[in-house]
Structure formats: structure tokens, C-alpha cells
Design an enzyme around this catalytic site. Structure first.
Site, short mmCIF file in Angstrom:
data_model
loop_
_atom_site.label_atom_id
_atom_site.label_comp_id
_atom_site.label_asym_id
_atom_site.label_seq_id
_atom_site.Cartn_x
_atom_site.Cartn_y
_atom_site.Cartn_z
N HIS A 185 -6.39 -2.14 -11.26
CA HIS A 185 -6.80 -1.70 -9.93
C HIS A 185 -8.25 -1.25 -9.99
O HIS A 185 -8.65 -0.52 -10.89
CB HIS A 185 -5.90 -0.53 -9.52
N HIS A 224 0.80 -1.23 0.00
CA HIS A 224 0.00 0.00 0.00
C HIS A 224 0.83 1.27 0.00
O HIS A 224 0.36 2.34 0.37
CB HIS A 224 -0.95 0.00 1.21
#
Length: 384
Positions: free
Chosen positions: A287, A187
């Protein structure tokens, strides 16, 4: 000649912005132009692009419109402009598909597969309960999962932080066995020294990939991190054009790219990024922790991209506390998942029908989503 005559923008929960574009001959296209937590900013950019460039124009000239929106403002790139372009681009492709009564992928060369594999999130922002969640999702039919590797980390953290991350992945691997793929998302909250340590330590439990091991501004560190592990390296959700991806292709350190169809210039640009990746033997997994229009756009590109590996989707993701992906569709069955796959849609355009009444109803709700700001023990700002 058909012209673009009107548009409307709807900010809807949990954190999405929908765009409705209408033509003079009554066709309607939908797009999802949003930066999570910056919906108002992107809304202004969409309005500027449509008012300045596209109203009154032929909706069919998608490539020319893309070039004008991208190059016409002198300053270019970045999340806001590229997300605004992305949503407009999605809507124009939706219109074109409806005009020719064909899915978008048919207009991009035709399908290269019959279905695309999907993965499911587990564990939340600060990962916890991952083993039980993994069992639950596998029982529901998913064959691939993704979890966050860590909560916030110090730039150089202690051995326990590494041990905790390793223990979480061990618990998931033991819960689901070796036939289930488990992606691990760093992340961008992990510094280079910690990314090197984690990459090496997690390898024992064979993650599907490690995602965004460092922030894109530190992509120069990817070769050094890749040298510490045989685990595939994934990145790209915060990269917005083929020019952003060019560096990582040339490095040779990335195995899986993750462009976002609502951030990286839409269908037009991501199809080009996918083709670039194929030339470097790099797979693609778009994504998409977003809404149904973004997901439908992803699947259209997945359908006609030979190197598409798997598709992120946000059903039941931890952000979707007030509304979920299927809530905005007339026919939710278009996203039925079976044995960890979703079939390609065969409807025209993006292959979905938006429930416009529900969109308008939910747009009356107050929406003000922003990502949390995390802080370290000393009070300094941590990466989320």
C-alpha cells in the site's frame, strides 16, 4: 564508531511527514513516518523514540534498534507507534545503503526482478467518471488500475447501490478490455452483508482483486466473503505487524496482502511479512498512497521479494492537490513509468535524492490534512 547525532521532521503538503536523520560521519537518511491525518501525533512518537533510544547510537544496528523501539515501551503495535518506527527504519536503511554504496535491496539478499509493475488510481473517493479516466491512464501506458467500489453505503443497502457499483466496473471493463487489470477497493466502508453481495455481483467483470472488503477488525468474516467469489481477496493497509497478518495467513482466505511501508514497521518488518506470505502462497502489493520516500522504500522490498506482484503509487492521486510525488526529488526520472512498470533504482540506500531546499520551503506551508467525515442520510457517521 558512527553515531546518530541529529534529526529533523518536516510536515509537507499534501499530507506527508518526512524525517531526516544525520550521523556523526555526515551520512543522511530519509524516512516517511506518517499516519494520514495524524501527522502531529506521529511526529511526537518519532521524537520520543529518537530522543529516548537512538540519539548517540550506532545507526548500523537496525534490527536491534527495531526490537528496542517495538518492545522497549511495553505497550506495542498500532498505527502511531508502528508508523513512527517505520519512518525511522527507512532512514536507517537509507544510511546503511549509502555507507556501503549499495541499494537497500542488495543488502537484503539482492534483487529478484529487474522492474516492478505499478498501478494507477482512477475515479476519486466517490467514484465517478471512471470509464473516461481508465481510458486516459491506459493511453498513458498503465496496464493496471484501481478504483473505489462505492461511495458510503448503509450497513444493508438497496439493490440500486449494488447495481451502481456493478455498472461502474462494467463501464471500465468495456472501456479498457480484458487485458487491463482493474482492482476494486471496498475501502473498509462496506459491511459484511454488503461485501458478500458485491463480491458475488462484481465477479462477472473479473476484477484484479477486491481490496479491504471489510475492516481489519472484521477479518474473521473474510472466509465467508471469499466463499462467495473466485476474485482474489486483498487486505492489509490497516494492519501493522507480522502478528496482525498471522491470522489472515492461517485463515487461507486472503490472496494478496498490502502492508504499508510507512505504517507496518518499515523495511525491516515488511520484508518479514513478505516472507511469511510467500510461505502461504500469498502475493504482496504494498500500500502506498504516500510520498516519494515511502514509494522508494516499497520498491526496495519489492525488488527482493519473489511474491511481490504490483506496487501502488500515488502520482496524480486525488489527494495530491497541492504537491505530488516527484516534486520533492532532485531527479524525478527515478520513478519514470514505462509500459506500466518502474525499473529498480540503482542508487545507494533508498535510491532517491531528496531536494532538501524544496522540502524546507514546503514545510513552511500550512498543512492540516484530515480525511473527510462522511454521514449517512440519517446523520450517523459513515465509513470513509
Amino acid at each position: 564508531m558512527s553515531e546518530i547525532v541529529d534529526y529533523e521532521l518536516y510536515e509537507v503538503p499534501p499530507r506527508w511527514l518526512f524525517l531526516r536523520v544525520e550521523t556523526s560521519d555526515g551520512l543522511v537518511g530519509w524516512g516517511e513516518p506518517v499516519v494520514e491525518g495524524r501527522a502531529h501525533t506521529v511526529r511526537a512518537a518519532v521524537e520520543e523514540l529518537l530522543d529516548d533510544y537512538l540519539l548517540g547510537m550506532d545507526p548500523n544496528a537496525i534490527e536491534d534498534h527495531w526490537q528496542e523501539m517495538y518492545r522497549g515501551g511495553f505497550y506495542r503495535g498500532g498505527p502511531v507507534l508502528m508508523s513512527a518506527i517505520a519512518g525511522i527504519d527507512q532512514a536507517l536503511w537509507d544510511i546503511k545503503g549509502k555507507r556501503f554504496d549499495a541499494p537497500v535491496y542488495e543488502l537484503l539478499g539482492g534483487k529478484a526482478r529487474e522492474r516492478i509493475r505499478v498501478y494507477q488510481w482512477i475515479g476519486g473517493d466517490r467514484p465517478e467518471g471512471v470509464a473516461d479516466a481508465a481510458r486516459e491512464k491506459v493511453d498513458a501506458g498503465f496496464t493496471a488500475l484501481k478504483m473505489n467500489a462505492t461511495p458510503e453505503l448503509r450497513r444493508i443497502d438497496n439493490p440500486q447501490a449494488v447495481a451502481d457499483a456493478k455498472e461502474r466496473l462494467r463501464a471500465v471493463r468495456e472501456a479498457v478490455g480484458p487485458e487491463i487489470d482493474v482492482g476494486v477497493d471496498f475501502h473498509g466502508r462496506v459491511s459484511k452483508p454488503m461485501a458478500k453481495r458485491l463480491a458475488a455481483e462484481l465477479e462477472e467483470y473479473e476484477p484484479f482483486f477486491i481490496e479491504e472488503p471489510v475492516l481489519p477488525e472484521h477479518n474473521d468474516a473474510l472466509p465467508e466473503i471469499a466463499a462467495k467469489t473466485s476474485t482474489p481477496i486483498a487486505t492489509g493497509e490497516r494492519m501493522y505487524s507480522r502478528w496482525d497478518f498471522k491470522e489472515v495467513f492461517e485463515q487461507g482466505a486472503v490472496d494478496l496482502i498490502q502492508p504499508d511501508l510507512s505504517h507496518a514497521g518499515g523495511i525491516t518488518e515488511v520484508k518479514k511479512i513478505a516472507s511469511m506470505a510467500e510461505a502461504y502462497d500469498v502475493a504482496m502489493a504494498p500500500h502506498c498512497p504516500l510520498g516519494p520516500i515511502a514509494l522508494a522504500s516499497c520498491i526496495q522490498v519489492d525488488a527482493c521479494s519473489p511474491n511481490a506482484l504490483i506496487q501502488e503509487q500515488s502520482l496524480d492521486i486525488h489527494y495530491n492537490e497541492t504537491s505530488d510525488v516527484l516534486d520533492y526529488l532532485d531527479d524525478p526520472s527515478v520513478f519514470d513509468y514505462e509500459a506500466g512498470y518502474v525499473d529498480l533504482p540503482d542508487g545507494p540506500g533508498l535510491g532517491i535524492e531528496i531536494d532538501e531546499d524544496h522540502v524546507r520551503e514546503m514545510a513552511d506551508e500550512a498543512v492540516d490534512w484530515h480525511n473527510p467525515v462522511w454521514r449517512h442520510d440519517d446523520g450517523s457517521v459513515a465509513e470513509w
